[in-house]
Scaffold this active site. Structure first.
Site, PDB file in Angstrom:
ATOM      1  N   LYS A 110      -8.405  18.337  14.521  1.00 29.36           N
ATOM      2  CA  LYS A 110      -7.039  18.824  14.235  1.00 29.36           C
ATOM      3  C   LYS A 110      -7.083  20.282  13.780  1.00 29.36           C
ATOM      4  O   LYS A 110      -6.320  21.110  14.252  1.00 29.36           O
ATOM      5  CB  LYS A 110      -6.375  17.970  13.146  1.00 29.36           C
ATOM      6  CG  LYS A 110      -6.298  16.494  13.477  1.00 29.36           C
ATOM      7  CD  LYS A 110      -5.648  15.686  12.356  1.00 29.36           C
ATOM      8  CE  LYS A 110      -6.432  15.656  11.066  1.00 29.36           C
ATOM      9  NZ  LYS A 110      -7.732  14.952  11.128  1.00 29.36           N
ATOM     10  N   ARG A 118       0.873  11.284   6.613  1.00 31.34           N
ATOM     11  CA  ARG A 118      -0.300  10.437   6.723  1.00 31.34           C
ATOM     12  C   ARG A 118      -0.016   8.977   6.423  1.00 31.34           C
ATOM     13  O   ARG A 118      -0.898   8.140   6.541  1.00 31.34           O
ATOM     14  CB  ARG A 118      -1.361  10.918   5.748  1.00 31.34           C
ATOM     15  CG  ARG A 118      -2.572  11.435   6.458  1.00 31.34           C
ATOM     16  CD  ARG A 118      -3.485  11.964   5.410  1.00 31.34           C
ATOM     17  NE  ARG A 118      -3.757  13.335   5.712  1.00 31.34           N
ATOM     18  CZ  ARG A 118      -4.949  13.763   6.075  1.00 31.34           C
ATOM     19  NH1 ARG A 118      -5.965  12.957   6.134  1.00 31.34           N
ATOM     20  NH2 ARG A 118      -5.128  15.023   6.348  1.00 31.34           N
ATOM     21  N   ARG A 165     -20.233  19.508   9.549  1.00 30.40           N
ATOM     22  CA  ARG A 165     -19.206  20.529   9.313  1.00 30.40           C
ATOM     23  C   ARG A 165     -19.558  21.402   8.106  1.00 30.40           C
ATOM     24  O   ARG A 165     -19.990  20.925   7.075  1.00 30.40           O
ATOM     25  CB  ARG A 165     -17.853  19.856   9.039  1.00 30.40           C
ATOM     26  CG  ARG A 165     -16.794  20.890   8.644  1.00 30.40           C
ATOM     27  CD  ARG A 165     -15.407  20.370   8.713  1.00 30.40           C
ATOM     28  NE  ARG A 165     -15.189  19.223   7.870  1.00 30.40           N
ATOM     29  CZ  ARG A 165     -14.092  18.463   7.927  1.00 30.40           C
ATOM     30  NH1 ARG A 165     -13.141  18.757   8.782  1.00 30.40           N
ATOM     31  NH2 ARG A 165     -13.962  17.429   7.138  1.00 30.40           N
ATOM     32  N   ARG A 213     -17.943  20.340   2.546  1.00 31.38           N
ATOM     33  CA  ARG A 213     -16.853  19.769   1.764  1.00 31.38           C
ATOM     34  C   ARG A 213     -17.319  18.552   0.994  1.00 31.38           C
ATOM     35  O   ARG A 213     -18.099  17.760   1.498  1.00 31.38           O
ATOM     36  CB  ARG A 213     -15.699  19.367   2.701  1.00 31.38           C
ATOM     37  CG  ARG A 213     -14.689  20.469   2.900  1.00 31.38           C
ATOM     38  CD  ARG A 213     -13.699  20.175   3.986  1.00 31.38           C
ATOM     39  NE  ARG A 213     -13.072  18.877   3.928  1.00 31.38           N
ATOM     40  CZ  ARG A 213     -12.108  18.469   4.753  1.00 31.38           C
ATOM     41  NH1 ARG A 213     -11.671  19.293   5.678  1.00 31.38           N
ATOM     42  NH2 ARG A 213     -11.584  17.276   4.652  1.00 31.38           N
ATOM     43  N   ARG A 226     -12.203   7.529   4.131  1.00 25.98           N
ATOM     44  CA  ARG A 226     -11.091   8.272   4.747  1.00 25.98           C
ATOM     45  C   ARG A 226     -10.725   7.665   6.096  1.00 25.98           C
ATOM     46  O   ARG A 226      -9.547   7.571   6.441  1.00 25.98           O
ATOM     47  CB  ARG A 226     -11.475   9.759   4.895  1.00 25.98           C
ATOM     48  CG  ARG A 226     -11.435  10.492   3.562  1.00 25.98           C
ATOM     49  CD  ARG A 226     -12.319  11.735   3.569  1.00 25.98           C
ATOM     50  NE  ARG A 226     -11.945  12.691   4.577  1.00 25.98           N
ATOM     51  CZ  ARG A 226     -12.789  13.540   5.161  1.00 25.98           C
ATOM     52  NH1 ARG A 226     -14.072  13.540   4.830  1.00 25.98           N
ATOM     53  NH2 ARG A 226     -12.363  14.377   6.065  1.00 25.98           N
TER      54      ARG A 226
HETATM   55  P1  AP5 Z   1     -12.212  19.578  12.282  1.00 18.01           P
HETATM   56  O1  AP5 Z   1     -11.371  20.367  13.223  1.00 18.01           O
HETATM   57  O2  AP5 Z   1     -12.549  20.207  10.968  1.00 18.01           O
HETATM   58  O3  AP5 Z   1     -11.641  18.092  12.079  1.00 18.01           O
HETATM   59  P2  AP5 Z   1     -10.242  17.579  11.511  1.00 18.01           P
HETATM   60  O4  AP5 Z   1      -9.616  16.712  12.549  1.00 18.01           O
HETATM   61  O5  AP5 Z   1      -9.439  18.723  11.009  1.00 18.01           O
HETATM   62  O6  AP5 Z   1     -10.756  16.605  10.396  1.00 18.01           O
HETATM   63  P3  AP5 Z   1     -10.609  16.688   8.802  1.00 18.01           P
HETATM   64  O7  AP5 Z   1     -11.823  16.030   8.219  1.00 18.01           O
HETATM   65  O8  AP5 Z   1     -10.296  18.070   8.353  1.00 18.01           O
HETATM   66  O9  AP5 Z   1      -9.417  15.771   8.607  1.00 18.01           O
HETATM   67  P4  AP5 Z   1      -8.971  15.146   7.282  1.00 18.01           P
HETATM   68  O10 AP5 Z   1      -7.713  14.608   7.737  1.00 18.01           O
HETATM   69  O11 AP5 Z   1      -9.841  14.192   6.609  1.00 18.01           O
HETATM   70  O12 AP5 Z   1      -9.048  16.330   6.234  1.00 18.01           O
HETATM   71  P5  AP5 Z   1      -7.915  17.176   5.585  1.00 18.01           P
HETATM   72  O13 AP5 Z   1      -8.471  18.478   5.214  1.00 18.01           O
HETATM   73  O14 AP5 Z   1      -6.699  17.134   6.437  1.00 18.01           O
HETATM   74  O15 AP5 Z   1     -13.574  19.223  13.058  1.00 18.01           O
HETATM   75  C1  AP5 Z   1     -14.628  18.551  12.416  1.00 18.01           C
HETATM   76  C2  AP5 Z   1     -15.957  19.215  12.751  1.00 18.01           C
HETATM   77  O16 AP5 Z   1     -16.278  19.056  14.128  1.00 18.01           O
HETATM   78  C3  AP5 Z   1     -16.002  20.724  12.513  1.00 18.01           C
HETATM   79  O17 AP5 Z   1     -17.273  21.062  12.014  1.00 18.01           O
HETATM   80  C4  AP5 Z   1     -15.781  21.354  13.896  1.00 18.01           C
HETATM   81  O18 AP5 Z   1     -16.439  22.587  13.977  1.00 18.01           O
HETATM   82  C5  AP5 Z   1     -16.380  20.302  14.813  1.00 18.01           C
HETATM   83  N1  AP5 Z   1     -15.608  20.122  16.040  1.00 18.01           N
HETATM   84  C6  AP5 Z   1     -14.257  20.022  16.124  1.00 18.01           C
HETATM   85  N2  AP5 Z   1     -13.867  19.812  17.381  1.00 18.01           N
HETATM   86  C7  AP5 Z   1     -15.012  19.733  18.123  1.00 18.01           C
HETATM   87  C8  AP5 Z   1     -15.277  19.494  19.506  1.00 18.01           C
HETATM   88  N3  AP5 Z   1     -14.278  19.314  20.363  1.00 18.01           N
HETATM   89  N4  AP5 Z   1     -16.556  19.472  19.931  1.00 18.01           N
HETATM   90  C9  AP5 Z   1     -17.574  19.671  19.050  1.00 18.01           C
HETATM   91  N5  AP5 Z   1     -17.398  19.902  17.740  1.00 18.01           N
HETATM   92  C10 AP5 Z   1     -16.130  19.932  17.265  1.00 18.01           C
HETATM   93  O19 AP5 Z   1      -7.593  16.318   4.280  1.00 18.01           O
HETATM   94  C11 AP5 Z   1      -8.517  16.245   3.217  1.00 18.01           C
HETATM   95  C12 AP5 Z   1      -7.968  15.419   2.074  1.00 18.01           C
HETATM   96  O20 AP5 Z   1      -6.748  16.009   1.569  1.00 18.01           O
HETATM   97  C13 AP5 Z   1      -7.551  13.971   2.401  1.00 18.01           C
HETATM   98  O21 AP5 Z   1      -8.639  13.091   2.395  1.00 18.01           O
HETATM   99  C14 AP5 Z   1      -6.563  13.719   1.251  1.00 18.01           C
HETATM  100  O22 AP5 Z   1      -7.220  13.475   0.052  1.00 18.01           O
HETATM  101  C15 AP5 Z   1      -5.827  15.025   1.145  1.00 18.01           C
HETATM  102  N6  AP5 Z   1      -4.649  15.045   2.016  1.00 18.01           N
HETATM  103  C16 AP5 Z   1      -4.498  15.803   3.141  1.00 18.01           C
HETATM  104  N7  AP5 Z   1      -3.308  15.554   3.722  1.00 18.01           N
HETATM  105  C17 AP5 Z   1      -2.713  14.615   2.954  1.00 18.01           C
HETATM  106  C18 AP5 Z   1      -1.477  13.921   3.049  1.00 18.01           C
HETATM  107  N8  AP5 Z   1      -0.620  14.139   4.036  1.00 18.01           N
HETATM  108  N9  AP5 Z   1      -1.195  13.007   2.104  1.00 18.01           N
HETATM  109  C19 AP5 Z   1      -2.032  12.765   1.090  1.00 18.01           C
HETATM  110  N10 AP5 Z   1      -3.217  13.362   0.928  1.00 18.01           N
HETATM  111  C20 AP5 Z   1      -3.551  14.291   1.857  1.00 18.01           C
HETATM  112 MG    MG Z   2      -9.056  19.512   9.065  1.00 23.31          MG
END
Ligand code: AP5
Ligand code: MG
Length: 214
Positions: A13, A88, A123, A159, A170
């Site tokens: 994402k 979410r 990552r 992270r 998660r």
């Molecule tokens: P990346 O693009 O970083 O993945 P992502 O889909 O963004 O996954 P996240 O782990 O960031 O999602 P998340 O939902 O857990 O975290 P968030 O920060 O939103 O890609 C991952 C890795 O793969 C990277 O190293 C990238 O380089 C590599 N990669 C990507 N695409 C690739 C490809 N096509 N091929 C090869 N390699 C690739 O949330 C964190 C925390 O915040 C949550 O756990 C929660 O505590 C809180 N939070 C966030 N939003 C909410 C909400 N709405 N409500 C409540 N709590 C929330």
């Molecule tokens: Mg992300």
């Protein structure tokens, strides 16, 4: 153009969202990154979020919904925005209310679980500017210099919620809480195969945004 990106942790994402943000010149609003920034700044929201985030739990729905609602009325969102990681769960979608109807595209990234876990354990994020990299040679993008950000030379870190234990938690929360949101809006959600390289996935999304299908 108002876009919502859904998908399990590691689906890309943030990675694809950044490419879309550049192409369409609209901001990428990552709920997780906004919360991590608030933690870094030590704001009230950041203090509440810290314990939830580090353990891999969701922060309370009203907290994140208010953060998003306040953010999308800023000037830079005039032509639209890309929401990554919100809503979410059904409660958040409910609290977002009629703003859900204003969303033009709901995109869901799909990829096998083993691939997600592999990507997440490799990552690394820039401490300074938040740019995302990966240390596994088969993931993208790899930093040019090990441990350093290509863009600002900042230090890369892992992270706290990217431990295997927090990742599993998660992903389980995603299945229990986020999948029901996708079911509720299934007529509007477009599924994208996110098991490829970033450029291929990006092109699939662009086709959907510009032609209405892949
Ligand atoms: P990346 O693009 O970083 O993945 P992502 O889909 O963004 O996954 P996240 O782990 O960031 O999602 P998340 O939902 O857990 O975290 P968030 O920060 O939103 O890609 C991952 C890795 O793969 C990277 O190293 C990238 O380089 C590599 N990669 C990507 N695409 C690739 C490809 N096509 N091929 C090869 N390699 C690739 O949330 C964190 C925390 O915040 C949550 O756990 C929660 O505590 C809180 N939070 C966030 N939003 C909410 C909400 N709405 N409500 C409540 N709590 C929330
Ligand atoms: Mg992300």
């Amino acid at each position: 153009m108002k876009i919502m990106l859904f998908g399990p942790q590691g689906a890309g994402k943030g990675t694809i969202g950044a490419m879309l943000s550049k192409k369409y010149e609209i901001p990428l609003l990552s709920a997780g990154q906004m919360l991590r920034d608030a933690m870094k700044e030590g704001t009230e929201v950041g203090k509440i979020a810290e314990k939830y985030i580090n353990e891999g739990n969701l922060v309370p729905p009203e907290v994140i919904t208010n953060v998003i609602k306040e953010r999308i009325v800023k000037d830079d969102c005039e032509n639209g925005f890309i929401l990554d990681g919100f809503p979410r769960n059904l409660e958040q979608a409910e609290l977002f209310g009629e703003k859900m109807d204003e969303i033009d595209y709901m995109i869901e990234f799909e990829a096998p679980r083993e691939l997600l876990i592999h990507r997440l354990t490799g990552r690394r994020t820039c401490k300074n500017c938040g740019e995302v990299y990966n240390i596994h040679p088969d993931c993208d993008p790899n930093p040019k210099v090990s441990g350093k950000c290509d863009k600002c030379n900042g230090e890369l870190y892992q992270r706290e919620d990217d431990t295997e234990e927090a990742i599993k938690k998660r992903l389980a929360i995603y299945d229990e809480e986020t999948v029901p949101v996708l079911e509720k809006y299934k007529d509007r959600v477009v599924k994208i195969d996110a098991g490829d390289n970033p450029q291929a996935i990006f092109e699939r999304v662009v086709k959907v945004l510009e032609k209405g299908s892949q």
